[in-house]
Write an enzyme that holds these catalytic residues in place. Structure first.
Site, PDB file in Angstrom:
ATOM      1  N   SER A  51       0.869  -1.063  -0.273  1.00  0.00           N
ATOM      2  CA  SER A  51      -0.088   0.563   0.502  1.00  0.00           C
ATOM      3  C   SER A  51       1.191   0.681   0.101  1.00  0.00           C
ATOM      4  CB  SER A  51      -1.035   0.259   1.538  1.00  0.00           C
ATOM      5  OG  SER A  51      -1.148   1.749   2.096  1.00  0.00           O
ATOM      6  N   TYR A  99      -2.351  -0.327  10.065  1.00  0.00           N
ATOM      7  CA  TYR A  99      -2.168  -0.129   8.830  1.00  0.00           C
ATOM      8  C   TYR A  99      -0.630  -0.382   8.236  1.00  0.00           C
ATOM      9  CZ  TYR A  99      -3.815  -1.083   4.019  1.00  0.00           C
ATOM     10  OH  TYR A  99      -3.743  -1.321   3.018  1.00  0.00           O
TER      11      TYR A  99
HETATM   12  P1  NDP Z   1     -11.103  -6.318  -1.054  1.00  0.00           P
HETATM   13  O1  NDP Z   1     -11.335  -6.035   0.781  1.00  0.00           O
HETATM   14  O2  NDP Z   1     -11.516  -6.027  -1.988  1.00  0.00           O
HETATM   15  O3  NDP Z   1      -9.606  -7.975  -0.987  1.00  0.00           O
HETATM   16  C1  NDP Z   1      -9.265  -7.849  -0.144  1.00  0.00           C
HETATM   17  C2  NDP Z   1      -9.126  -9.479  -0.229  1.00  0.00           C
HETATM   18  O4  NDP Z   1      -8.365 -10.219   0.945  1.00  0.00           O
HETATM   19  C3  NDP Z   1     -10.282 -10.331  -0.446  1.00  0.00           C
HETATM   20  O5  NDP Z   1     -10.639 -11.382  -1.695  1.00  0.00           O
HETATM   21  C4  NDP Z   1      -9.839 -11.211   1.023  1.00  0.00           C
HETATM   22  O6  NDP Z   1     -11.229 -12.767   0.776  1.00  0.00           O
HETATM   23  C5  NDP Z   1      -9.354 -11.232   1.032  1.00  0.00           C
HETATM   24  N1  NDP Z   1      -8.613 -12.363   2.632  1.00  0.00           N
HETATM   25  C6  NDP Z   1      -9.254 -11.229   4.200  1.00  0.00           C
HETATM   26  N2  NDP Z   1      -8.855 -12.198   4.431  1.00  0.00           N
HETATM   27  C7  NDP Z   1      -8.176 -12.992   4.167  1.00  0.00           C
HETATM   28  C8  NDP Z   1      -7.561 -14.600   5.340  1.00  0.00           C
HETATM   29  N3  NDP Z   1      -7.653 -14.553   6.680  1.00  0.00           N
HETATM   30  N4  NDP Z   1      -7.368 -14.847   4.503  1.00  0.00           N
HETATM   31  C9  NDP Z   1      -7.555 -15.191   2.882  1.00  0.00           C
HETATM   32  N5  NDP Z   1      -7.875 -13.814   2.101  1.00  0.00           N
HETATM   33  C10 NDP Z   1      -8.323 -13.411   3.003  1.00  0.00           C
HETATM   34  O7  NDP Z   1      -9.991  -5.166  -1.126  1.00  0.00           O
HETATM   35  P2  NDP Z   1      -8.342  -4.668  -1.498  1.00  0.00           P
HETATM   36  O8  NDP Z   1      -8.607  -5.773  -2.674  1.00  0.00           O
HETATM   37  O9  NDP Z   1      -8.258  -3.518  -2.004  1.00  0.00           O
HETATM   38  O10 NDP Z   1      -7.482  -5.165  -1.238  1.00  0.00           O
HETATM   39  C11 NDP Z   1      -6.091  -6.544  -1.678  1.00  0.00           C
HETATM   40  C12 NDP Z   1      -5.073  -5.410  -1.626  1.00  0.00           C
HETATM   41  O11 NDP Z   1      -4.594  -4.530  -1.231  1.00  0.00           O
HETATM   42  C13 NDP Z   1      -4.648  -5.723   0.337  1.00  0.00           C
HETATM   43  O12 NDP Z   1      -3.091  -6.071   0.679  1.00  0.00           O
HETATM   44  C14 NDP Z   1      -4.605  -4.626   0.796  1.00  0.00           C
HETATM   45  O13 NDP Z   1      -3.872  -4.088   1.817  1.00  0.00           O
HETATM   46  C15 NDP Z   1      -4.119  -3.904  -0.668  1.00  0.00           C
HETATM   47  N6  NDP Z   1      -4.050  -2.439  -0.732  1.00  0.00           N
HETATM   48  C16 NDP Z   1      -5.944  -1.654  -1.045  1.00  0.00           C
HETATM   49  C17 NDP Z   1      -6.408  -0.298  -1.670  1.00  0.00           C
HETATM   50  C18 NDP Z   1      -7.407  -0.252  -1.718  1.00  0.00           C
HETATM   51  O14 NDP Z   1      -7.734   1.388  -1.688  1.00  0.00           O
HETATM   52  N7  NDP Z   1      -8.275  -0.601  -2.254  1.00  0.00           N
HETATM   53  C19 NDP Z   1      -5.111   0.760  -1.172  1.00  0.00           C
HETATM   54  C20 NDP Z   1      -3.759  -0.125  -0.375  1.00  0.00           C
HETATM   55  C21 NDP Z   1      -3.229  -1.130  -0.562  1.00  0.00           C
HETATM   56  P3  NDP Z   1     -12.234 -13.474   1.305  1.00  0.00           P
HETATM   57  O15 NDP Z   1     -12.333 -12.470   2.415  1.00  0.00           O
HETATM   58  O16 NDP Z   1     -12.644 -14.077   0.722  1.00  0.00           O
HETATM   59  O17 NDP Z   1     -11.064 -14.323   2.518  1.00  0.00           O
END
Ligand code: NDP
Length: 250
Positions: A146, A159
């Site tokens: 991020s 975070y």
């Molecule tokens: P989403 O919430 O849409 O996706 C997050 C994903 O992580 C989901 O597929 C969820 O799947 C999965 N996840 C959460 N907990 C677990 C777990 N315990 N085991 C396996 N999978 C898990 O958010 P983003 O797509 O935005 O996030 C993806 C990455 O991008 C993250 O690392 C986030 O920090 C990073 N990011 C995002 C930004 C943004 O603005 N969107 C900015 C900067 C970084 P499920 O719940 O089905 O397990």
């Protein structure tokens, strides 16, 4: 190096957190470029639907349940990818959660969750994939951090701490690896996804959306950044890519 594959076509790319947002977009985009993608997340019904859509479009995809907070599940995830496609070329450690809060709110369970998913999930991915990459004499870690891996502000303290830590891990790992294993960090700015849903304080959630989530990248913009790193020749390691909406300052 005969065991190295170049480009994207045919590469086996395992993606954690592929049930929504950036992980889902990466799976769809990389599969459309000819990668064989393996999707992991807890919401398997979502994975099943995404996998079915990729396959219907002519792509190669598999999905399986994965909780990245459980080390043995990362091992099983990598083994699943190997069993399905015979090798693993890239692990995209993307799963992440962002329950923002002020430190004084003492939401300790949420701190634990961020450390477990955002940091330990990445470490467990390394522990699972590194022996495979070393045996293949080829492999590529892509860590989704991020802009919070280099910035911190009120409510993002824990975070950002987890993301700073993953940046440190990525750089140290990169230096320790030999010429057969690449490490890439992709640091997104505000991106369309379900990420803010985990903010448990309604007022903070509203404030975060108003302050940080006015200008949003489509998740495919991050998928393209991942693809750029993956498609480089094996002797080119794209170390870091930072992608923000043009209008985002920090
Ligand atoms: P989403 O919430 O849409 O996706 C997050 C994903 O992580 C989901 O597929 C969820 O799947 C999965 N996840 C959460 N907990 C677990 C777990 N315990 N085991 C396996 N999978 C898990 O958010 P983003 O797509 O935005 O996030 C993806 C990455 O991008 C993250 O690392 C986030 O920090 C990073 N990011 C995002 C930004 C943004 O603005 N969107 C900015 C900067 C970084 P499920 O719940 O089905 O397990």
């Amino acid at each position: 190096m005969p065991t190295q594959r170049t480009g994207i076509t045919g590469k086996v790319i395992a993606i954690t957190g592929a049930s929504s947002g950036i992980g889902e977009a990466a799976a769809r985009f990389l599969a459309a470029q000819g990668a064989r993608v393996v999707l992991g997340a807890r919401r398997t019904e979502r994975l099943d639907a995404i996998v079915a859509e990729i396959q219907a479009a002519g792509g190669e995809a598999r999905g399986t349940a994965l909780d990245v907070t459980q080390q043995e599940q990362l091992v099983a995830f990598i083994q699943f990818a190997q069993a399905q496609f015979g090798r693993v070329d890239v692990l995209v450690s993307n799963a992440g959660v962002m329950p923002l809060s002020l430190v004084e709110q003492l939401k300790v369970a949420e701190w634990d969750q961020m450390i477990d998913v955002n940091l330990k999930g990445v470490l467990y991915g390394i522990a699972a994939a590194l022996p495979v990459f070393q045996a293949q004499k080829a492999g590529h870690f892509v860590h989704i951090t991020s802009v919070g891996d280099r910035w911190v502000g009120p409510t993002s303290t824990i975070y950002s701490a987890t993301k700073h830590a993953v940046r440190a891990v990525s750089e140290g790992l990169r230096q320790e690896m030999d010429e057969t294993i690449r490490v890439t960090l992709v640091a997104p700015g505000a991106t369309e996804s379900e990420l803010p849903n985990a903010i448990s304080d309604p007022a903070l959630k509203q404030a975060a959306i108003e302050q940080f989530r006015i200008h949003l990248l489509p998740a495919e913009a991050i998928a393209r950044a991942i693809a750029y790193a993956v498609e480089q020749p094996a002797d080119v390691d794209v170390n870091e890519i930072v992608v923000r909406p043009t209008a985002q300052k920090y």
